[in-house]
Scaffold this motif. Structure first.
Motif, PDB file in Angstrom:
ATOM      1  N   LYS A 183       0.868  -1.202   0.000  1.00  0.00           N
ATOM      2  CA  LYS A 183       0.000   0.000   0.000  1.00  0.00           C
ATOM      3  C   LYS A 183       0.889   1.231   0.000  1.00  0.00           C
ATOM      4  N   MET A 184       0.689   2.034  -1.055  1.00  0.00           N
ATOM      5  CA  MET A 184       1.494   3.265  -1.133  1.00  0.00           C
ATOM      6  C   MET A 184       0.567   4.465  -1.098  1.00  0.00           C
ATOM      7  N   ASN A 185       1.005   5.523  -0.447  1.00  0.00           N
ATOM      8  CA  ASN A 185       0.244   6.778  -0.475  1.00  0.00           C
ATOM      9  C   ASN A 185       0.564   7.513  -1.764  1.00  0.00           C
ATOM     10  N   GLU A 186      -0.352   8.391  -2.155  1.00  0.00           N
ATOM     11  CA  GLU A 186      -0.075   9.221  -3.310  1.00  0.00           C
ATOM     12  C   GLU A 186       1.179  10.039  -2.997  1.00  0.00           C
ATOM     13  N   GLY A 187       2.078  10.093  -3.904  1.00  0.00           N
ATOM     14  CA  GLY A 187       3.289  10.896  -3.671  1.00  0.00           C
ATOM     15  C   GLY A 187       4.468  10.076  -3.176  1.00  0.00           C
ATOM     16  N   ASP A 188       4.232   8.830  -2.779  1.00  0.00           N
ATOM     17  CA  ASP A 188       5.358   8.021  -2.271  1.00  0.00           C
ATOM     18  C   ASP A 188       6.444   7.834  -3.324  1.00  0.00           C
ATOM     19  N   GLU A 189       6.015   7.546  -4.540  1.00  0.00           N
ATOM     20  CA  GLU A 189       7.022   7.302  -5.585  1.00  0.00           C
ATOM     21  C   GLU A 189       7.874   8.550  -5.827  1.00  0.00           C
ATOM     22  N   ALA A 190       7.205   9.697  -5.764  1.00  0.00           N
ATOM     23  CA  ALA A 190       7.945  10.958  -5.978  1.00  0.00           C
ATOM     24  C   ALA A 190       8.940  11.190  -4.836  1.00  0.00           C
ATOM     25  N   ILE A 191       8.529  10.834  -3.622  1.00  0.00           N
ATOM     26  CA  ILE A 191       9.442  11.011  -2.468  1.00  0.00           C
ATOM     27  C   ILE A 191      10.694  10.159  -2.670  1.00  0.00           C
ATOM     28  N   LEU A 192      10.487   8.910  -3.066  1.00  0.00           N
ATOM     29  CA  LEU A 192      11.648   8.022  -3.260  1.00  0.00           C
ATOM     30  C   LEU A 192      12.559   8.561  -4.353  1.00  0.00           C
ATOM     31  N   LYS A 193      11.949   9.086  -5.393  1.00  0.00           N
ATOM     32  CA  LYS A 193      12.736   9.565  -6.541  1.00  0.00           C
ATOM     33  C   LYS A 193      13.529  10.819  -6.181  1.00  0.00           C
ATOM     34  N   GLN A 194      12.884  11.671  -5.376  1.00  0.00           N
ATOM     35  CA  GLN A 194      13.503  12.969  -5.113  1.00  0.00           C
ATOM     36  C   GLN A 194      14.590  12.965  -4.040  1.00  0.00           C
ATOM     37  N   TYR A 195      14.411  12.137  -3.005  1.00  0.00           N
ATOM     38  CA  TYR A 195      15.335  12.254  -1.866  1.00  0.00           C
ATOM     39  C   TYR A 195      16.201  10.999  -1.734  1.00  0.00           C
ATOM     40  N   THR A 196      17.133  10.892  -2.632  1.00  0.00           N
ATOM     41  CA  THR A 196      17.997   9.704  -2.663  1.00  0.00           C
ATOM     42  C   THR A 196      19.263   9.944  -1.814  1.00  0.00           C
ATOM     43  N   SER A 197      19.996   8.869  -1.603  1.00  0.00           N
ATOM     44  CA  SER A 197      21.173   8.937  -0.717  1.00  0.00           C
ATOM     45  C   SER A 197      22.351   9.653  -1.383  1.00  0.00           C
TER      46      SER A 197
END
Ligand code: BG6
Length: 490
Positions: free
Chosen positions: A305-319
């Motif tokens: 279950k993913m919230n709207e915006g989760d994919e964008a969060i992962l894409k934007q804030y990488t290590s």
């Protein structure tokens, strides 16, 4: 003899420990109970049976919460770093450490995890610790979560299966960034985030026994892992916002697997394991779930279950960099059933006839470290930081008090040579922190007698001893390595 160094100028040599294995003081100054305080030392445990060592069920939690006697819960006392950190830092300084990896116990800052306000005494402890490091010219490298989440979140929220933990963790992380912004530049999010399937309780607060079957437990683990990925990405976001010059790394166990032979079936098995190990860096460094994982989840009816915006969060804030632990390599074979097995910090695997094993059955493979560094760098092109590597051994104190741990020196020498060679092949490596630079309680077996340090701590598995620190032979050797920036390994 001093050779030309392959290590770059400013290479961060040092050591690593974790709060739950070192600090002790488990119920002092307002600290809440954490998952580590449940871990038992079991004298009759098979030290090569990795799965059993880590298993914690509902009954274990219950018993631990009721226990009036702490002798069999060694992580509650650690090595009393909480009270002795100044003395220990003085020894690290003497060795010439440029950096020290420590972790913050979340339950010291938010005892149950869900409080409105943080615990000032907990915040103050780490502030003093980081100041002491700075004054000693030792750069802190700080892990936000190293197997020590508040137990309350296990008992009342199902651990990381609950989305609520994302907010609680991010709040905790922000409190730390605000408080320590002038003191800490390098941060790690979750220690060995890939360990979720090896010990779901310790990493995620997921009690597998609560689920109807393995499949249901697996679904819960993927859900919980997703929440950790999101929490790590958001922590990275806020760290950059709050501490302008900060760098945030993900942290994984590097589990290199070789095929037993050139039989293509062996190669496919080894490739599968290596890819499984890349899942965690793929998500945190490339910013998306790899297709091979998405296909697996689909085929197995596992829906995260993913919230709207989760994919964008992962894409934007990488290590910003990749931190990893490296202890051993593994072997895969289509004939695994007929082969001799070894233990390790993974599950049991096929024995590699070319490699020696430690007294705990871990396969020692320095060249595997070079392969790992090159593989990781080629795939991600991000700076790497080896934040754990070392050998657990039974050390002997001689009558004159000396500890002649030549086997440890030998282990490190061979690994440092390989790091140098990887750097020579173009790998960007920021630093090396040995595990553990001082003897601490073992994560898996909760033994004190499984020793990793350059510094000996006089304590046994049940906590008897003076806790006095003394320098092993490797102490002097590592000091020389650091002062020559890795040129003098003799
Ligand atoms: C790593 C952990 O997996 O291995 C450490 O991050 C741990 O916490 C280290 O101590 C060595 O494992 P063990 O079980 O020998 O302490």
């Amino acid at each position: 003899m001093t050779n030309k160094t392959l290590f770059p100028e400013g290479f961060l040599w040092g050591g690593a420990i974790a709060a739950n294995q070192a600090e002790g003081a488990w119920n002092i100054d307002g600290k809440g109970m954490s998952v580590a305080d449940i871990a038992m030392y079991k004298p009759d445990i098979d030290i090569k049976d990795y799965v059993k060592q880590w298993h914690i069920g509902l009954e274990d939690i219950d018993n631990a919460m009721k226990a009036t006697e702490d002798a069999y819960y060694p992580k509650r006392r650690g090595i009393d770093f909480y009270h002795k950190y100044k003395e220990d830092i003085a020894l690290f300084k003497e060795m010439g450490f440029k950096t020290l990896r420590v972790s913050i116990a979340w339950a010291r800052i938010f005892p149950n995890g869900n409080e409105e306000k943080p615990n000032e005494k907990g915040l103050k402890f780490y502030e003093d610790l980081f100041k002491e490091l700075r004054e000693s010219n030792i750069e802190p490298l700080v892990t936000l979560s190293h197997y020590e989440m508040p137990l309350y979140l296990v008992n009342n929220y199902d651990g990381w299966v609950s989305r609520d933990l994302v907010d609680m963790f991010v709040k905790y992380a922000k409190v730390c960034f605000e408080r320590y912004k002038g003191l800490v530049k390098y941060w790690l999010t979750f220690n060995e985030i890939d360990s979720v399937f090896r010990h779901a309780f310790t990493t995620l607060g997921v009690v597998e026994d609560k689920y109807a079957n393995k499949k249901e437990a697996e679904k819960a683990i993927y859900q919980a892992l997703h929440h950790q990925f999101i929490a790590a990405a958001l922590a990275t976001k806020y760290c950059h916002k709050i501490i302008s010059n900060s760098q945030v790394g993900c942290m994984v166990t590097k589990t290199l697997t070789y095929p037993e032979t050139c039989n293509p079936d062996d190669i496919i098995l080894a490739q599968r394991d290596n890819r499984n190990n890349f899942i965690y860096t793929d998500v945190q460094v490339l910013g998306e779930y790899p297709r091979y994982l998405l296909n697996y989840l689909k085929k197995n009816n596992i829906e995260i279950k993913m919230n709207e915006g989760d994919e964008a969060i992962l894409k934007q804030y990488t290590s910003d960099f990749i931190a990893f632990s490296y202890y051993m390599s593994m072997v895969q074979s289509v004939n695994a059933e007929q082969r001799e097995k070894v233990g390790g910090n993974l599950v049991t695997g096929v024995k590699n006839p070319y490699l020696p094993i430690s007294e705990w059955g871990w396969q020692v493979d320095p060249k595997g470290l070079r392969v790992s560094l090159i593989d990781l760098y080629d795939r991600y092109r991000k700076p790497l930081w080896i934040v754990e590597n070392g050998i657990g051994a039974y050390d002997k104190v001689e009558e004159d008090g000396s500890i002649n741990d030549d086997y440890r020196i030998e282990y490190f020498r061979k690994h440092f040579e390989q790091i140098g060679l990887a750097i020579d092949e173009g790998v960007e490596c920021m630093g090396y922190t040995s595990w553990a630079c001082i003897d601490i309680v073992s994560a898996s077996t909760s033994q004190m007698s499984k020793r990793y340090g350059f510094i000996y701590v006089d304590a046994d598995d049940l906590g008897n001893g003076t806790y006095k620190r003394s320098k092993k032979k490797s102490f002097y050797w590592y000091k020389k390595v650091i002062s020559s920036n890795g040129a003098d390994l003799d």
